[in-house]
Design an enzyme around this catalytic site. Structure first.
Site, PDB file in Angstrom:
ATOM      1  N   LYS A 116       0.858  -1.188   0.000  1.00 37.39           N
ATOM      2  CA  LYS A 116       0.000   0.000   0.000  1.00 37.39           C
ATOM      3  C   LYS A 116       0.884   1.224   0.000  1.00 37.39           C
ATOM      4  O   LYS A 116       2.011   1.184   0.506  1.00 37.39           O
ATOM      5  CB  LYS A 116      -0.875   0.028   1.250  1.00 37.39           C
ATOM      6  CG  LYS A 116      -2.157   0.785   1.059  1.00 37.39           C
ATOM      7  CD  LYS A 116      -3.188  -0.100   0.398  1.00 37.39           C
ATOM      8  CE  LYS A 116      -4.424   0.648  -0.006  1.00 37.39           C
ATOM      9  NZ  LYS A 116      -5.506  -0.280  -0.366  1.00 37.39           N
ATOM     10  N   ASP A 173      -6.865   4.049  -4.825  1.00 32.91           N
ATOM     11  CA  ASP A 173      -7.544   3.819  -3.544  1.00 32.91           C
ATOM     12  C   ASP A 173      -8.281   5.133  -3.239  1.00 32.91           C
ATOM     13  O   ASP A 173      -8.502   5.928  -4.163  1.00 32.91           O
ATOM     14  CB  ASP A 173      -6.520   3.457  -2.450  1.00 32.91           C
ATOM     15  CG  ASP A 173      -7.176   2.845  -1.219  1.00 32.91           C
ATOM     16  OD1 ASP A 173      -7.531   1.657  -1.251  1.00 32.91           O
ATOM     17  OD2 ASP A 173      -7.361   3.561  -0.212  1.00 32.91           O
TER      18      ASP A 173
END
Ligand code: GLU
Length: 445
Positions: free
Chosen positions: A124, A164
């Protein structure tokens, strides 16, 4: 495994990293029993290794805003685990981004990606850059500055970022443009969520929401219930909420609420094509408010300061942010007769909310299973890029269907408690076993 001791150690090593500690605790609690049946895991110290990211890359991102002022943000990439494939996971732009948030997301991503059936490790990234109120030109300059630092750490077989919260097709485009200029290679497989004319996959924009609804269909079917005619409250109005609203409506459910940080929209007549398309415009406006929806559509009303969970519904779909549905919200939903909650956001429910749903024995499934269709379709995008072809929408959708069905089956198998399917346990065990086995076979690295 001694969960208490591991958690105490982690709290000491990473004080104040609450989201990360919460995510780790949830997984360790679910896998404890299975783990203890595998002495080889204990011997190889799998748990102690799997909870720490492989590496954290931190960098400064300096850019110039429209007034000519110099702005400095922080950028991160957390390469969490590469046991089953190259690092893979989104990039989040949000003012609250910090290492704890990205560590929780990278940790979750590792197990989610394992559930997809595809070979992808977990990662991430992101920045505390706040897109709210920024012009398109500012967003472009920020994305370029971000990529200037990140590009040497990523690659189609190394680490493949995607979108995201706060990062969609527009941002991926700006980042890819800069990557291409720096790398001097047309290496589309380095990012997913790309535009359809330059290597993006059909259905990728819809995939998180569509996949979530396919998962919910399977859950309902197993429980002898139907989506058709059910009322659904959705939080958020961005890309994920949009895909969920679209597919829910197509499947005959009525989306009676969407929400934003400013309040909730009551939408008693459900969605139309025009309303669904307008959600995308709201997101693209960079204002992060949902109120204009009720100005545009007079049959909808806006209630400021309220959450989607204040609306009476059969099914609740958190589609916005972590911990957006609390214990108190769960009590309100249960009192209103909600019988299914599926997290579409990552860790959308607090541990208190999950405990309340499970105690009430209603259908509940966690984000790492429900929202895995997004990253799964990123995996399909990588495959198409590697093969230099593009599949039709029907082909991608069929594969997404199959993947969501497999994830549902894996959860049911590992989470079957006799009279109740514990989807949290099921998803955690199934995801963990795959990653742990790969780590074991690859030795101490
Ligand atoms: N950000 C999405 C997720 O949480 C998608 C990641 C990806 O496609 O790599 O799974």
């Amino acid at each position: 495994m001694d969960v208490k001791k591991i958690m105490l150690d982690l709290e000491r090593k990473h004080p104040g990293e609450n989201e990360y500690l919460q995510a780790v605790h949830e997984v360790l609690e679910s896998i404890e029993e299975v783990y203890n049946q595998h002495p080889e895991f204990e011997k190889a110290k799998i748990v102690e290794r799997i909870v720490e990211p492989d590496r954290i890359i931190t960098f400064r991102v300096t850019w110039v805003d429209d007034r000519g002022e110099i702005q400095t943000n922080l950028g991160y990439r957390i390469q969490f685990n590469s046991a089953i494939g190259p690092y893979k996971g989104g990039i989040r732009f949000h003012k609250a981004v910090n290492p704890s948030m990205l560590k929780f997301l990278g940790f979750e991503q590792t197990f989610k990606n394992a559930l997809t059936t595809l070979p992808m490790g977990g990662a991430k990234g992101g920045s505390d850059f706040d897109p709210v109120g920024k012009s398109d030109a500012e967003i472009m300059r920020f994305c370029q500055a971000f990529m200037l630092e990140l590009w040497q750490n990523i690659g189609p077989d190394t680490d493949v970022p995607a979108g995201d919260v706060g990062v969609g097709g527009r941002e991926i485009g700006f980042m890819y443009g800069m990557y291409k200029k720096l790398a001097r290679e047309y290496n589309t497989g380095v990012l997913t969520g790309k535009g359809l004319t330059w290597g993006g996959s059909l259905i990728r924009p819809e995939a998180t929401g569509f996949g979530a609804l396919y998962f919910v269909e399977h859950m309902l079917h197993r429980a002898g219930k139907e989506l058709k005619g059910a009322t659904i409250a959705i939080s958020g109005f961005g890309n994920v909420a949009w895909g969920a609203a679209k597919k829910a409506t197509e499947l005959g459910a009525k989306v009676i609420a969407i929400s934003g940080p400013d309040g909730v929209i009551h939408n008693p007549n459900g969605m139309t094509d025009e309303k669904i398309a307008y959600m995308l415009q709201l997101r693209a406006s960079n204002q992060n408010i949902v109120a204009p929806f009720a100005e545009k559509f007079p049959d909808a009303t806006f209630v400021p300061g309220k959450k989607a969970w204040s609306v009476k519904c059969d099914i609740a779909l958190p589609c916005a942010f972590q911990n957006e549905l609390t214990g108190a919200d769960a009590e309100e939903l249960l009192a209103n007769g909600t019988w299914c909650v599926a997290e579409v956001s990552n860790m959308g429910c607090t541990p208190e909310a999950i405990a309340a749903f499970q105690k009430a024995r209603i259908l509940f499934a966690p984000g790492k299973a429900v929202n895995a269709g997004g990253v799964a379709t990123s995996g399909l995008e990588m495959t198409q890029n590697a093969m230099h072809i593009s599949w039709s929408a029907a082909e991608v959708d069929e594969k997404l269907h199959y993947i969501m069905q497999s994830i549902h089956e894996a959860c049911v198998k590992a989470g079957n408690e006799g009279d109740y399917i514990n989807y949290v346990k099921g998803a955690n065990i199934a995801g963990f076993l795959k990653v742990a086995q790969a780590m074991l076979e690859q030795g101490i690295v």
